[in-house]
Design an enzyme around this catalytic site. Structure first.
Site, PDB file in Angstrom:
ATOM      1  CB  CYS A  40      -0.969  -0.053   1.137  1.00 47.91           C
ATOM      2  SG  CYS A  40      -2.185   1.333   1.101  1.00 47.91           S
ATOM      3  CG  ASP A  42      -0.866   4.299   5.378  1.00 43.85           C
ATOM      4  OD1 ASP A  42      -0.332   4.532   5.879  1.00 43.85           O
ATOM      5  OD2 ASP A  42      -2.240   4.190   5.645  1.00 43.85           O
ATOM      6  NE  ARG A  44      -0.861   4.978   8.793  1.00 44.42           N
ATOM      7  CZ  ARG A  44      -2.136   4.841   8.890  1.00 44.42           C
ATOM      8  NH1 ARG A  44      -2.335   4.967  10.241  1.00 44.42           N
ATOM      9  NH2 ARG A  44      -3.112   4.345   8.324  1.00 44.42           N
ATOM     10  CB  CYS A  99      -5.790  -0.763   4.416  1.00 41.39           C
ATOM     11  SG  CYS A  99      -5.493  -0.031   2.794  1.00 41.39           S
TER      12      CYS A  99
HETATM   13 ZN    ZN Z   1      -3.424   1.224   2.749  1.00 39.26          ZN
END
Ligand code: ZN
Length: 198
Positions: A40, A42, A44, A99
């Site tokens: 992903c 993301d 993080r 997510c």
């Molecule tokens: Zn995600």
């Protein structure tokens, strides 16, 4: 703030050279990673950091909700290069609990283009609707959807013609599905590894 990043970069490069004088010289020569990470976008979930690998050791493709859509030219280009040229030994699809892309796919709100991107997740949701609705807690339900999405993307990768042809040539290649926990930094192997054609 941007200046800080440039300073960080210089300090990082200096640390790398201090630990291993030829570090960058070797990387210029070639990259020979054994792993392709599909994760992903993301912030993080930083691929190299999570598995503690240096530059050159992990080929990385990231997008919203770690999808491997069979019509996406970006993902397919990465996959073909990784399999045919780099000859990676492992493809790892890595989702993560919490997510935002997974939740955005099914929360009924309209966001624009990303709603189309997230369409494959709504398909996974529809196919597992009963089992998912049996989980009363929304967060737990979304976390299960994260896992089901990873499993679907593993099947997408494994059924792709580049991967099927690699197996046909006798190339060693495994496709794995993991989920990362933001809460403790640990990955869970979903045990859905596929090592060859059916
Ligand atoms: Zn995600």
């Amino acid at each position: 703030m941007i200046e800080q990043l440039k300073e960080n970069n210089r300090a990082w490069a200096a640390r790398k050279i201090a630990a291993d004088a030829d570090f960058f010289k070797r990387l210029v020569g070639q990259q020979a990673p054994e792993y392709l990470w599909i994760g992903c976008a993301d912030s993080r979930v930083p691929a190299n950091e999570i598995v503690d690998l240096d530059p050159g050791e992990l080929f990385v493709h990231r997008n919203v909700a770690n999808l491997a859509p069979p019509q996406d030219a970006n993902y397919l280009s990465v996959l073909q290069f990784a399999v045919d040229v780099l000859k990676v030994k492992h493809v790892i699809v890595v989702g993560h609990y919490g997510c935002g892309g997974i939740a955005a796919a099914v929360d009924g709100k309209r966001r624009g283009l990303v709603d189309h991107w997230l369409h494959p997740i709504r398909e996974v949701y529809a196919e597992n609707r009963e089992a998912l609705l049996a989980i009363p807690d929304w967060t737990a339900r979304m976390n299960r959807l994260c896992e089901l999405n990873v499993m679907r993307q593993v099947r997408n990768v494994a059924s792709d013609v580049f991967v099927q042809d690699a197996w046909g040539r006798g190339q060693s290649l495994s496709v794995h599905g993991w989920v990362y926990s933001l809460a403790n930094g640990l990955v869970t192997d979903l045990d859905v590894t596929i090592c060859g054609a059916d």
